[in-house]
Design an enzyme around this catalytic site. Structure first.
Site, mmCIF file in Angstrom:
data_model
loop_
_atom_site.group_PDB
_atom_site.id
_atom_site.type_symbol
_atom_site.label_atom_id
_atom_site.label_comp_id
_atom_site.label_asym_id
_atom_site.label_seq_id
_atom_site.Cartn_x
_atom_site.Cartn_y
_atom_site.Cartn_z
ATOM 1 N N HIS A 1 0.803 -1.225 0.000
ATOM 2 C CA HIS A 1 0.000 0.000 0.000
ATOM 3 C C HIS A 1 0.841 1.283 0.000
ATOM 4 O O HIS A 1 0.416 2.324 0.517
ATOM 5 C CB HIS A 1 -0.999 0.032 1.140
ATOM 6 C CG HIS A 1 -2.271 0.751 0.795
ATOM 7 N ND1 HIS A 1 -2.834 0.711 -0.464
ATOM 8 C CD2 HIS A 1 -3.088 1.554 1.528
ATOM 9 C CE1 HIS A 1 -3.935 1.435 -0.484
ATOM 10 N NE2 HIS A 1 -4.115 1.965 0.705
ATOM 11 N N HIS B 1 -0.524 2.285 7.232
ATOM 12 C CA HIS B 1 -0.631 2.732 5.847
ATOM 13 C C HIS B 1 0.728 3.099 5.254
ATOM 14 O O HIS B 1 1.642 3.520 5.974
ATOM 15 C CB HIS B 1 -1.551 3.961 5.765
ATOM 16 C CG HIS B 1 -2.848 3.696 5.071
ATOM 17 N ND1 HIS B 1 -3.868 2.995 5.660
ATOM 18 C CD2 HIS B 1 -3.289 4.032 3.832
ATOM 19 C CE1 HIS B 1 -4.891 2.920 4.818
ATOM 20 N NE2 HIS B 1 -4.559 3.536 3.696
ATOM 21 N N SER C 1 -2.842 4.969 10.307
ATOM 22 C CA SER C 1 -1.938 5.901 9.635
ATOM 23 C C SER C 1 -0.556 5.861 10.276
ATOM 24 O O SER C 1 -0.437 5.694 11.491
ATOM 25 C CB SER C 1 -2.497 7.326 9.736
ATOM 26 O OG SER C 1 -1.550 8.280 9.292
ATOM 27 N N GLU D 1 -8.941 -3.066 2.016
ATOM 28 C CA GLU D 1 -8.388 -2.480 3.232
ATOM 29 C C GLU D 1 -9.421 -2.619 4.355
ATOM 30 O O GLU D 1 -10.382 -1.856 4.419
ATOM 31 C CB GLU D 1 -8.052 -1.004 3.018
ATOM 32 C CG GLU D 1 -7.121 -0.726 1.852
ATOM 33 C CD GLU D 1 -6.984 0.766 1.602
ATOM 34 O OE1 GLU D 1 -6.575 1.495 2.529
ATOM 35 O OE2 GLU D 1 -7.305 1.218 0.483
ATOM 36 N N TYR E 1 -12.249 -0.151 0.745
ATOM 37 C CA TYR E 1 -12.298 -0.340 2.195
ATOM 38 C C TYR E 1 -13.397 -1.302 2.635
ATOM 39 O O TYR E 1 -14.420 -1.465 1.968
ATOM 40 C CB TYR E 1 -12.516 1.007 2.889
ATOM 41 C CG TYR E 1 -11.322 1.916 2.819
ATOM 42 C CD1 TYR E 1 -10.434 2.021 3.881
ATOM 43 C CD2 TYR E 1 -11.061 2.670 1.680
ATOM 44 C CE1 TYR E 1 -9.325 2.850 3.815
ATOM 45 C CE2 TYR E 1 -9.953 3.504 1.595
ATOM 46 C CZ TYR E 1 -9.093 3.594 2.668
ATOM 47 O OH TYR E 1 -7.995 4.411 2.594
#
Length: 775
Positions: free
Chosen positions: A131, A240, A353, A542, A585
């Site tokens: 990713h 991520h 994140s 995701e 997602y």
């Protein structure tokens, strides 16, 4: 034969036998090789998948201005094969790419079938992306994922297919008796939940079972060859690939790609059993290469005189082979020993994140609105900050190093040996109108359906890692009149679709948009790989933190309650995200705002239902239906990317000439940046696969140059540019941020490239800077 020889030696020369045995044991103890009886065949492979480093839009942020123009470090595909000596086998491939592609996966499987028959198929091969949002796009087959790349980019596609195939071939050819060990550990500082308000929508009772609102666990496999000892590691951890921002234009594997390079270099330099330390890694760059070169000169004046004798020559014709031959790791690798392969794989990263400092408004510096991630109502002002803020390269290094550091610890302490069968289950499922049975309290179930794919208004808002534009907001359940008009111009969703996707207001009804071909997927692969007590769930999207937890728990419950002794309390279940294809997602029902959860609010329940079917079949030794085949849209692809017409240099200049050299008689200190600019050509002419565009060499003696750093090094950046979009002239700036681990000595910077003539011919060239001193 060797056993009989040793037996004879013992009886004839017992003293020398004992001496030899003591010596052997001492050697093994000093090298700290893990000794164990092999129970599998294991093989690992790695190959370059770096796509076009110019003109192509990057995949991930959907930012039309983010066009590739150079290389931070190269991208790779890494594979492991685990096989029973006379039974099943499983293949897992990790890509330094944003995600897997249905079309790429299909072509790889075709090639493997042509080469190996039914040995490797879609059933036992998993291809997963890390990713990274800093790789070239255009390699997926659905319209919505290639709009910003001006359609399909064949060069991106071919680089992936070729590289994946070659890394699997390499792993296959490296198959050798060996063992696999598994270990787990916790990382608290490499991820943070970027949608905390959505996470809080989950039931309090469920949230109370977990200490954090993101998964902190890393699961690592250690591969030990009976002949060579440790030969690699693969790990899964959710964060991520967005340490590099939406404005970055350099190809990069982001934090996971960086971690992989750090660990591979660490092992090459430090060997078996050495832990991470500040001495083994300096500024994120493992000590290696230049440190093994003896310091031949300790007189600064002597070094300057030596450097002055190497002034920048004119650019010269070259071959691509020269670029490959000069690669640092190729020079150091032992020809008969497989290279160490380390992969940092992605898991359920949907709401995780790497920008761990939080989200802030770029206009005021204050924290963003908690619920909508806005600043004064404006979405595009809210950004997450990484630990190296404001330097995104530093953030990438730090998050990569944190994962690398934990992986080294898990690698060195791995003691739980993987034992048991290797098996797999795979099925294609049409998620567009799938019936899902939802259990009710007290018994029975309600029957619901998933929906054809659609994107909500909040999709266009992006995330705090890469905000969208205009007036879109995260968590938007209303939409607005203007954008509804724009939507209706493309495709007006019907009442059934609107009701099905509720409470998501539909921005793009992608599942029902078919011109010029399908805009979004509907048929998706789901897969389980079973290797002893390890179970890998291959998901094509995701999953958020809580969605991933629910899926893992559901599968684990099915396996452990099956009565199959293969699945007990020691089972390890990991999610491999973005695998085999991509469908955006997957959230829990409570988190559902609809932005990018394509198939409606019951998407997660559909996944859990279908994975439970695979798990039940796996535990009971039953087969599963293959399901409907997804479409192959290769022949329908449209590309609007302008090809390279030709390359040229200004009058009197040659390709590879220095446009801007280092100053004469220059001396740099470690920590400085040395920059050289060359007259160059478009990197799309030759991707330099397994080669390098940029190189730093160190002088040995008085005339021999030794490669020290190349495109794979975090400290070296290749930046390409044109004076204007239609110009045939271009330049390559190579920046070497001299690491603290660099040895003092005389260095020079080189550039390799390929130019396209007016008639389409390709000619390779090379150029060198003047030499300079590093102290």
């Amino acid at each position: 034969m060797e056993l009989f020889s040793a037996f004879d030696l013992y009886h004839r020369r017992p003293f020398w036998f004992l001496i030899s045995l003591v010596f052997l044991l001492q050697t093994l103890l000093n090298s700290r090789v893990v000794l164990s009886d092999p129970n599998y065949l294991i093989g690992l492979g790695s190959y370059d998948i770096t796509g076009p480093a110019a003109d192509v839009n990057m995949m991930g942020y959907a930012n039309t201005d983010q066009i590739a123009s150079g290389v931070h470090f190269r991208l790779r595909a890494r594979a492991f094969i685990a096989a029973e000596p006379k039974g099943n086998r499983a293949v897992f491939v990790n890509l330094d790419a944003c995600m897997a592609s249905q079309l790429v996966t299909a072509r790889v499987i075709e090639r493997l079938k042509a080469r190996y028959g039914d040995l490797y198929t879609e059933k036992n091969v998993a291809i997963s992306g890390i990713h990274s949002h800093a790789g070239p796009g255009g390699y997926l087959q659905y319209v919505v994922y290639i709009v910003t790349s001006l359609g399909f980019v064949r060069q991106s596609f071919d680089a992936l297919v070729d590289g994946i195939e070659k890394c699997i071939i390499q792993a296959h050819e490296n198959l050798h008796p060996g063992s696999i060990f598994v270990n787990k550990g916790e990382i608290l500082d490499a991820g943070a939940n970027r949608s905390p308000s959505a996470y809080l929508n989950n039931p309090a009772e469920e949230r109370s079972k977990y200490k954090y609102d993101f998964d902190t666990e890393m699961t690592l496999l250690k591969f030990v060859d009976t002949e060579w000892g440790p030969v690699g590691s693969f790990n899964w951890f959710a964060t991520h690939g967005t340490s590099m921002s939406r404005t970055n234009s350099l190809i990069s594997g982001d934090n996971k790609g960086a971690a992989a390079r750090f660990m591979e270099d660490w092992f090459q330099q430090n060997g078996i059993g050495n832990s991470y330390s500040d001495e083994s890694v300096v500024d994120g760059t493992p000590r290696r290469v230049s440190n093994i070169i003896p310091d031949m000169h300790d007189n600064h004046h002597e070094l300057l005189e030596l450097a002055a004798s190497f002034q920048s020559p004119s650019g010269q014709p070259a071959t691509k082979i020269l670029s490959i031959a000069k690669r640092v790791r190729s020079v150091l690798r032992q020809a008969d020993k497989p290279g160490f392969v380390s992969a940092f794989c992605q898991s359920n990263c949907g709401d995780v994140s790497p920008n761990v400092l939080g989200t802030f408004c770029i206009d005021t510096g204050l924290p963003c609105d908690f619920n909508h991630s806005t600043c004064g109502g404006k979405n595009e002002l809210c950004y997450g900050r990484g630990p190296g803020y404001p330097d995104e390269f530093e953030s990438t290094r730090i998050i990569g190093e944190r994962q690398f550091r934990k992986a080294v610890d898990l690698f060195n302490t791995a003691s739980e040996k993987i034992n048991g069968k290797i098996d797999h289950r795979h099925s294609f499922v049409d998620f567009s109108q799938l019936e899902v049975a939802l259990p009710k309290q007290g018994g029975g179930s309600d029957l619901v359906k998933t929906c054809p794919a659609a994107m909500g208004f909040a999709f266009a808002a992006g995330t705090t890692d890469g905000p969208g534009a205009f007036d879109f907001k995260q968590g938007d359940n209303e939409g607005n009149a203007f954008w509804k008009l724009v939507r209706n111009f493309l495709k007006t969703p019907g009442k059934e679709q609107v009701d099905c996707q509720h409470p998501k207001p539909i921005l793009l009804d992608t599942g029902e948009m078919k011109k010029p071909y399908d805009w979004a997927p509907s048929i998706l692969p789901i897969q389980i790989l079973h290797i002893g007590q390890l179970v890998i769930l291959s998901v094509p999207g995701e999953f958020t933190t809580m969605a991933g937890r629910r899926l893992r728990d559901a599968v684990k419950t099915v396996l452990m309650s099956s009565g199959n002794s293969e699945f007990n309390s020691d089972i390890h279940v990991v999610i491999a995200g973005l695998t085999n294809t991509y469908s955006q997602y997957v959230t829990t029902f409570e988190e559902y705002e609809g932005a990018s959860t394509l198939f409606g609010p019951h998407t997660l329940s559909a996944y859990i239902q279908e994975f439970k079917k695979l798990a039940t079949a796996l535990a009971n030794g039953q087969s599963v239906e293959p399901g409907p085949q997804p479409p192959d849209l290769l022949d329908k692809q449209i590309s609007l990317l302008t090809p390279v017409v030709m390359d040229a240099t200004p009058p009197g200049m040659h390709f590879g000439d220095c446009s801007s050299d280092v100053p004469q008689n220059s001396t740099f200190k470690r920590g400085d940046t040395a920059t050289v600019v060359f007259w160059s050509a478009c990197p799309r002419n030759d991707l330099m696969t397994e080669g390098t565009f940029s190189l730093v060499e160190i002088l040995q003696g008085k005339e021999s140059w030794f490669p020290a750093y190349d495109d794979d090094d975090f400290c070296l950046r290749f930046k390409w540019s044109r004076p204007s979009k239609l110009s045939a002239h271009s330049q390559a700036a190579i920046e070497w941020r001299i690491p603290q681990s660099a040895s003092p000595g005389v260095y020079r910077i080189r550039h390799f490239g390929a130019a396209k003539g007016l008639l389409g011919s390709i000619s390779h060239f090379t150029g060198s800077s003047s030499a300079f001193v590093v102290t």
